[in-house]
Design a protein around this motif. Sequence first.
Motif, PDB file in Angstrom:
ATOM      1  N   TYR A 150      -5.015  20.052   9.222  1.00 11.02           N
ATOM      2  CA  TYR A 150      -3.807  20.074   8.435  1.00 11.02           C
ATOM      3  C   TYR A 150      -2.621  19.513   9.152  1.00 11.02           C
ATOM      4  O   TYR A 150      -1.791  18.729   8.450  1.00 11.02           O
ATOM      5  CB  TYR A 150      -3.617  21.763   7.987  1.00 11.02           C
ATOM      6  CG  TYR A 150      -2.027  21.788   7.416  1.00 11.02           C
ATOM      7  CD1 TYR A 150      -1.038  22.434   8.105  1.00 11.02           C
ATOM      8  CD2 TYR A 150      -2.108  21.220   6.019  1.00 11.02           C
ATOM      9  CE1 TYR A 150       0.338  22.132   7.460  1.00 11.02           C
ATOM     10  CE2 TYR A 150      -0.745  21.390   5.381  1.00 11.02           C
ATOM     11  CZ  TYR A 150       0.302  21.722   6.111  1.00 11.02           C
ATOM     12  OH  TYR A 150       1.365  21.560   5.613  1.00 11.02           O
ATOM     13  N   TYR A 151      -2.711  19.555  10.657  1.00 13.76           N
ATOM     14  CA  TYR A 151      -1.736  18.941  11.460  1.00 13.76           C
ATOM     15  C   TYR A 151      -1.913  17.410  11.804  1.00 13.76           C
ATOM     16  O   TYR A 151      -2.981  17.232  11.572  1.00 13.76           O
ATOM     17  CB  TYR A 151      -1.537  19.829  12.601  1.00 13.76           C
ATOM     18  CG  TYR A 151      -1.229  21.194  12.020  1.00 13.76           C
ATOM     19  CD1 TYR A 151      -2.250  22.484  11.982  1.00 13.76           C
ATOM     20  CD2 TYR A 151       0.278  21.623  11.888  1.00 13.76           C
ATOM     21  CE1 TYR A 151      -1.805  23.554  11.714  1.00 13.76           C
ATOM     22  CE2 TYR A 151       0.424  22.774  11.321  1.00 13.76           C
ATOM     23  CZ  TYR A 151      -0.399  23.857  11.228  1.00 13.76           C
ATOM     24  OH  TYR A 151      -0.173  25.113  10.735  1.00 13.76           O
ATOM     25  N   ASN A 152      -1.160  17.043  12.288  1.00  9.48           N
ATOM     26  CA  ASN A 152      -1.117  15.377  12.808  1.00  9.48           C
ATOM     27  C   ASN A 152      -1.390  14.672  11.361  1.00  9.48           C
ATOM     28  O   ASN A 152      -2.443  13.939  11.135  1.00  9.48           O
ATOM     29  CB  ASN A 152      -2.292  15.145  13.731  1.00  9.48           C
ATOM     30  CG  ASN A 152      -2.218  13.832  14.166  1.00  9.48           C
ATOM     31  OD1 ASN A 152      -1.053  13.116  14.126  1.00  9.48           O
ATOM     32  ND2 ASN A 152      -3.398  13.350  14.712  1.00  9.48           N
ATOM     33  N   GLN A 153      -0.494  14.838  10.538  1.00 12.64           N
ATOM     34  CA  GLN A 153      -0.418  13.986   8.944  1.00 12.64           C
ATOM     35  C   GLN A 153       0.792  13.261   8.985  1.00 12.64           C
ATOM     36  O   GLN A 153       1.827  13.823   9.388  1.00 12.64           O
ATOM     37  CB  GLN A 153      -0.811  15.097   7.888  1.00 12.64           C
ATOM     38  CG  GLN A 153      -1.970  15.873   8.118  1.00 12.64           C
ATOM     39  CD  GLN A 153      -2.770  16.292   7.075  1.00 12.64           C
ATOM     40  OE1 GLN A 153      -2.281  16.212   5.833  1.00 12.64           O
ATOM     41  NE2 GLN A 153      -4.137  16.485   7.038  1.00 12.64           N
ATOM     42  N   TRP A 154       0.703  12.664   7.943  1.00 15.70           N
ATOM     43  CA  TRP A 154       1.733  11.589   7.455  1.00 15.70           C
ATOM     44  C   TRP A 154       1.880  11.400   5.959  1.00 15.70           C
ATOM     45  O   TRP A 154       1.000  11.802   5.437  1.00 15.70           O
ATOM     46  CB  TRP A 154       1.571  10.324   8.315  1.00 15.70           C
ATOM     47  CG  TRP A 154       0.126   9.651   8.339  1.00 15.70           C
ATOM     48  CD1 TRP A 154      -0.026   8.843   7.367  1.00 15.70           C
ATOM     49  CD2 TRP A 154      -0.637  10.057   9.345  1.00 15.70           C
ATOM     50  NE1 TRP A 154      -1.394   8.523   7.728  1.00 15.70           N
ATOM     51  CE2 TRP A 154      -1.958   9.108   8.733  1.00 15.70           C
ATOM     52  CE3 TRP A 154      -0.978  10.857  10.576  1.00 15.70           C
ATOM     53  CZ2 TRP A 154      -2.949   9.131   9.508  1.00 15.70           C
ATOM     54  CZ3 TRP A 154      -2.058  10.937  11.142  1.00 15.70           C
ATOM     55  CH2 TRP A 154      -3.197  10.086  10.648  1.00 15.70           C
ATOM     56  N   PHE A 155       2.812  10.816   5.611  1.00 12.83           N
ATOM     57  CA  PHE A 155       2.999  10.590   4.103  1.00 12.83           C
ATOM     58  C   PHE A 155       2.909   9.176   3.710  1.00 12.83           C
ATOM     59  O   PHE A 155       3.622   8.469   4.070  1.00 12.83           O
ATOM     60  CB  PHE A 155       4.492  11.275   3.655  1.00 12.83           C
ATOM     61  CG  PHE A 155       4.611  12.635   3.922  1.00 12.83           C
ATOM     62  CD1 PHE A 155       5.670  13.172   4.894  1.00 12.83           C
ATOM     63  CD2 PHE A 155       4.144  13.497   2.899  1.00 12.83           C
ATOM     64  CE1 PHE A 155       5.923  14.509   4.976  1.00 12.83           C
ATOM     65  CE2 PHE A 155       4.366  15.141   3.155  1.00 12.83           C
ATOM     66  CZ  PHE A 155       5.186  15.258   4.275  1.00 12.83           C
ATOM     67  N   ASP A 156       1.858   8.868   2.674  1.00 12.21           N
ATOM     68  CA  ASP A 156       1.868   7.637   2.341  1.00 12.21           C
ATOM     69  C   ASP A 156       0.790   7.686   1.009  1.00 12.21           C
ATOM     70  O   ASP A 156      -0.302   8.059   1.386  1.00 12.21           O
ATOM     71  CB  ASP A 156       1.256   6.851   3.512  1.00 12.21           C
ATOM     72  CG  ASP A 156       0.919   5.236   3.026  1.00 12.21           C
ATOM     73  OD1 ASP A 156      -0.219   4.854   2.753  1.00 12.21           O
ATOM     74  OD2 ASP A 156       1.923   4.686   2.857  1.00 12.21           O
ATOM     75  N   PRO A 157       1.234   7.109   0.210  1.00  8.87           N
ATOM     76  CA  PRO A 157       2.190   6.405  -0.235  1.00  8.87           C
ATOM     77  C   PRO A 157       3.205   7.368  -1.028  1.00  8.87           C
ATOM     78  O   PRO A 157       3.065   8.669  -0.893  1.00  8.87           O
ATOM     79  CB  PRO A 157       2.084   5.477  -1.194  1.00  8.87           C
ATOM     80  CG  PRO A 157       0.980   6.176  -2.010  1.00  8.87           C
ATOM     81  CD  PRO A 157       0.090   6.761  -1.108  1.00  8.87           C
ATOM     82  N   TRP A 158       4.399   7.206  -1.070  1.00  9.43           N
ATOM     83  CA  TRP A 158       5.570   8.075  -1.710  1.00  9.43           C
ATOM     84  C   TRP A 158       5.714   7.404  -3.284  1.00  9.43           C
ATOM     85  O   TRP A 158       5.589   6.268  -3.617  1.00  9.43           O
ATOM     86  CB  TRP A 158       6.838   7.715  -1.053  1.00  9.43           C
ATOM     87  CG  TRP A 158       6.772   8.325   0.375  1.00  9.43           C
ATOM     88  CD1 TRP A 158       6.012   7.676   1.616  1.00  9.43           C
ATOM     89  CD2 TRP A 158       7.992   9.012   0.995  1.00  9.43           C
ATOM     90  NE1 TRP A 158       6.184   8.313   2.514  1.00  9.43           N
ATOM     91  CE2 TRP A 158       7.354   9.163   2.316  1.00  9.43           C
ATOM     92  CE3 TRP A 158       8.735   9.824   0.631  1.00  9.43           C
ATOM     93  CZ2 TRP A 158       8.034  10.135   3.386  1.00  9.43           C
ATOM     94  CZ3 TRP A 158       9.583  10.682   1.246  1.00  9.43           C
ATOM     95  CH2 TRP A 158       9.349  10.715   2.686  1.00  9.43           C
ATOM     96  N   GLY A 159       6.276   8.305  -4.069  1.00  8.97           N
ATOM     97  CA  GLY A 159       6.695   7.967  -5.312  1.00  8.97           C
ATOM     98  C   GLY A 159       7.895   7.235  -5.205  1.00  8.97           C
ATOM     99  O   GLY A 159       8.482   7.259  -4.191  1.00  8.97           O
ATOM    100  N   GLN A 160       8.555   6.590  -6.252  1.00  6.65           N
ATOM    101  CA  GLN A 160       9.800   6.057  -6.344  1.00  6.65           C
ATOM    102  C   GLN A 160      11.181   6.819  -6.093  1.00  6.65           C
ATOM    103  O   GLN A 160      12.059   6.399  -5.665  1.00  6.65           O
ATOM    104  CB  GLN A 160      10.017   5.065  -7.574  1.00  6.65           C
ATOM    105  CG  GLN A 160      10.364   5.896  -8.497  1.00  6.65           C
ATOM    106  CD  GLN A 160      10.525   4.914 -10.094  1.00  6.65           C
ATOM    107  OE1 GLN A 160       9.871   3.854  -9.877  1.00  6.65           O
ATOM    108  NE2 GLN A 160      10.839   5.437 -10.950  1.00  6.65           N
ATOM    109  N   GLY A 161      10.672   8.032  -6.231  1.00  9.83           N
ATOM    110  CA  GLY A 161      11.918   9.078  -6.136  1.00  9.83           C
ATOM    111  C   GLY A 161      12.635   9.270  -7.487  1.00  9.83           C
ATOM    112  O   GLY A 161      12.761   8.476  -8.464  1.00  9.83           O
ATOM    113  N   THR A 162      13.126  10.568  -7.841  1.00 12.90           N
ATOM    114  CA  THR A 162      13.851  10.709  -9.055  1.00 12.90           C
ATOM    115  C   THR A 162      15.248  11.546  -8.710  1.00 12.90           C
ATOM    116  O   THR A 162      14.963  12.672  -7.768  1.00 12.90           O
ATOM    117  CB  THR A 162      13.123  11.551  -9.997  1.00 12.90           C
ATOM    118  OG1 THR A 162      13.911  11.507 -11.471  1.00 12.90           O
ATOM    119  CG2 THR A 162      12.680  12.820  -9.715  1.00 12.90           C
ATOM    120  N   LEU A 163      16.400  11.103  -9.094  1.00  9.89           N
ATOM    121  CA  LEU A 163      17.636  11.973  -8.593  1.00  9.89           C
ATOM    122  C   LEU A 163      17.866  12.778  -9.628  1.00  9.89           C
ATOM    123  O   LEU A 163      17.851  12.689 -10.863  1.00  9.89           O
ATOM    124  CB  LEU A 163      18.617  10.948  -8.877  1.00  9.89           C
ATOM    125  CG  LEU A 163      20.169  11.409  -8.703  1.00  9.89           C
ATOM    126  CD1 LEU A 163      20.246  12.420  -7.272  1.00  9.89           C
ATOM    127  CD2 LEU A 163      21.196  10.484  -8.766  1.00  9.89           C
TER     128      LEU A 163
END
Lengths: 107, 124
Positions: free
Chosen positions: B106-119
Amino acid sequence: DIQMTQSPSSLSASVGDRVTVSCRASQSISSYLNWYQQKPGKAPKLLIYAASSLQSGVPSRFSGSGSGTDFTLTISSLQPEDFATFYCQQSYNNPWTFGQGTKVEIK
Amino acid sequence: QLQLQESGPGLVKPSETLSLTCTVSGGSISSSSYYWGWIRQPPGKGLEWIGNIYYSGNTYYNPSLRSRVTISVDTSKNQFSLKLTSVTAADTAVYYCARQLGSGTYYNQWFDPWGQGTLVSVSS
């Protein structure tokens, strides 16, 4: 929570410059440190994971180093498309936390 | 190529519940290798991790938001969702969903890919 502190908060540099961004953790996080690049209006993009591993597709001018509490992102020769904000992020302990960001601007 | 897309209302009234969905395409949310996360960014500010979920429903939340956050998964639709209750103006932000992956623990993880985001804006 583990606090992540980046320095500087912003910097001005020219195309071709070597740029370094620092990230310091409030406690040891081994090598569980990631770097992201964010351009205005866009989502962050993973550059470096596990402190020094280059994400696939990321130019080799980007590199990461460090372990424990002190980490560095280096851009060996700054290119026009590199102007952005850079964030570090730890995944040693919940909650995952990010640095406040370093904005790299054109000199 | 894996893609994530956030959807939901762009305006929520104070004290009401913010609800967003992230649709995953180009891959299965039921993969045993990944968690799926939510991260937010107030306008002009930095990034804050909200929480994440495994396809089995196991969740981790940021303690600062835990009392108001629920993340759920719908494997049949390849989606995961965020609910944030009792919102205030401080919850106004761009909300991103992202795949969390890493070293096998669970640890030593990263985020990829991301969505474009919504405001999402909180205002009456």
